[in-house]
Design a protein around this motif. Structure first.
Motif, PDB file in Angstrom:
ATOM      1  N   UNK A 162       0.817  -1.216   0.000  1.00  0.00           N
ATOM      2  CA  UNK A 162       0.000   0.000   0.000  1.00  0.00           C
ATOM      3  C   UNK A 162       0.848   1.262   0.000  1.00  0.00           C
ATOM      4  N   UNK A 163       1.974   1.189   0.667  1.00  0.00           N
ATOM      5  CA  UNK A 163       2.877   2.349   0.695  1.00  0.00           C
ATOM      6  C   UNK A 163       4.264   1.918   0.226  1.00  0.00           C
ATOM      7  N   UNK A 216       1.778   2.904 -15.437  1.00  0.00           N
ATOM      8  CA  UNK A 216       0.905   2.400 -14.380  1.00  0.00           C
ATOM      9  C   UNK A 216       1.602   1.249 -13.666  1.00  0.00           C
ATOM     10  N   UNK A 217       1.861   1.425 -12.384  1.00  0.00           N
ATOM     11  CA  UNK A 217       2.578   0.391 -11.628  1.00  0.00           C
ATOM     12  C   UNK A 217       1.776  -0.902 -11.526  1.00  0.00           C
TER      13      UNK A 217
END
Length: 281
Positions: A190-191, A217-218
């Motif tokens: 998430x981070x 886009x990752x």
């Protein structure tokens, strides 16, 4: 009879025993008799027993072909010198190695049921080489040196490499989905930056920032060629950005190189011993 001249004297005497004169008997062995007068291989026909074994040359040819197939699909120990690289090994050799490495998930039945074409039941060598490379690190271009030609030695080395890598394909479904199943695993926390994990060691590294700046886009990133520890790379579909996995795990380059020699063959193992293998590829 033209093909089996050794049967001519017996056929001649047999025709004489049936009451034929010399002229008829000689004509009978000089040309093929009518089809209906010969006993065929499936039991049809009314000819006397004794000529039936040459009545159906096609059946004899099929039997010879079956024998040739059995010989063709025999796994020899030591491996013949004509197969001097891993990529030159026939498909039945590769399947023999795979079922020895992982007897359940990579058994011959599993490979045939998932990798073979429905029409011909032929298994392409490409998927078999990919499975072997993921388990052991052996590349198609790797040379089979003297010690590696011993089948017991090669199997032992492959099993050792598979164990060292954590048996990546122990419970793998076939055909394998390499982006999620292979040597490296890509996760998206998430981070922070996406993490690339080496499944053989458990080590994880974040993807480089300069690479991520080129990505649109990752979430679309995936690992290509994930069966090959030296060629696997994180890429974006239809994108130009590329991050080779060995750039984050350089130790995998050393692991990718098989030894030039292995221990000598077990004196108790017989050289030149054929091992049956019903597979063929």
């Amino acid at each position: 009879l033209k093909r089996r001249r050794d049967l001519v004297p017996g056929a001649y005497q047999h025709l004489l025993s049936l009451g034929a004169d010399d002229t008829v008997a000689a004509a009978g062995v000089a040309q093929a008799p009518p089809r209906g007068q010969l006993a065929l291989a499936d039991g049809r026909g009314d000819a006397p027993a004794g000529l039936g074994e040459v009545a159906n040359p096609r059946a004899a040819g099929d039997a010879a072909g079956d024998s040739g197939k059995r010989q063709r699909f025999t796994v020899q120990d030591p491996i013949p010198r004509c197969y001097n690289t891993v990529g030159l090994l026939p498909g039945h050799y590769l399947m023999y190695l795979l079922k020895e490495i992982e007897p359940i998930s990579l058994s011959e039945d599993q490979c045939r049921g998932s990798l073979a074409s429905l029409r011909s039941r032929h298994i392409p060598k490409g998927p078999l080489l990919e499975l072997l490379q993921c388990c052991t690190g052996l590349r198609p271009s790797d040379e089979l040196t003297t010690g590696m030609r011993s089948l017991p030695n090669l199997i032992s080395w492959c099993k050792e490499q598979n164990e060292r890598r954590g048996r990546l394909l122990r419970e793998a479904p076939l055909p394998p989905q390499w982006p999620t199943l292979g040597i490296y695993k890509l996760t998206f926390p998430d981070d922070g930056a996406p993490l690339l994990t080496n499944r053989t060691t458990g080590a994880s590294m974040p993807l480089p920032a300069d690479f991520l700046r080129q990505v649109t886009s990752r979430e679309t990133l995936y690992v290509s060629h994930n069966h090959d520890q030296s060629e696997a790379a994180v890429i974006e579909p239809d994108g130009y950005a590329r991050c080779r996995c060995v750039a984050l795990f350089p130790e995998m380059l050393e692991a990718a190189s098989p030894p030039r020699e292995v221990a000598a063959s077990d004196p108790g193992s017989a050289a030149g011993t054929p091992r049956s293998s019903e597979g063929g590829g």
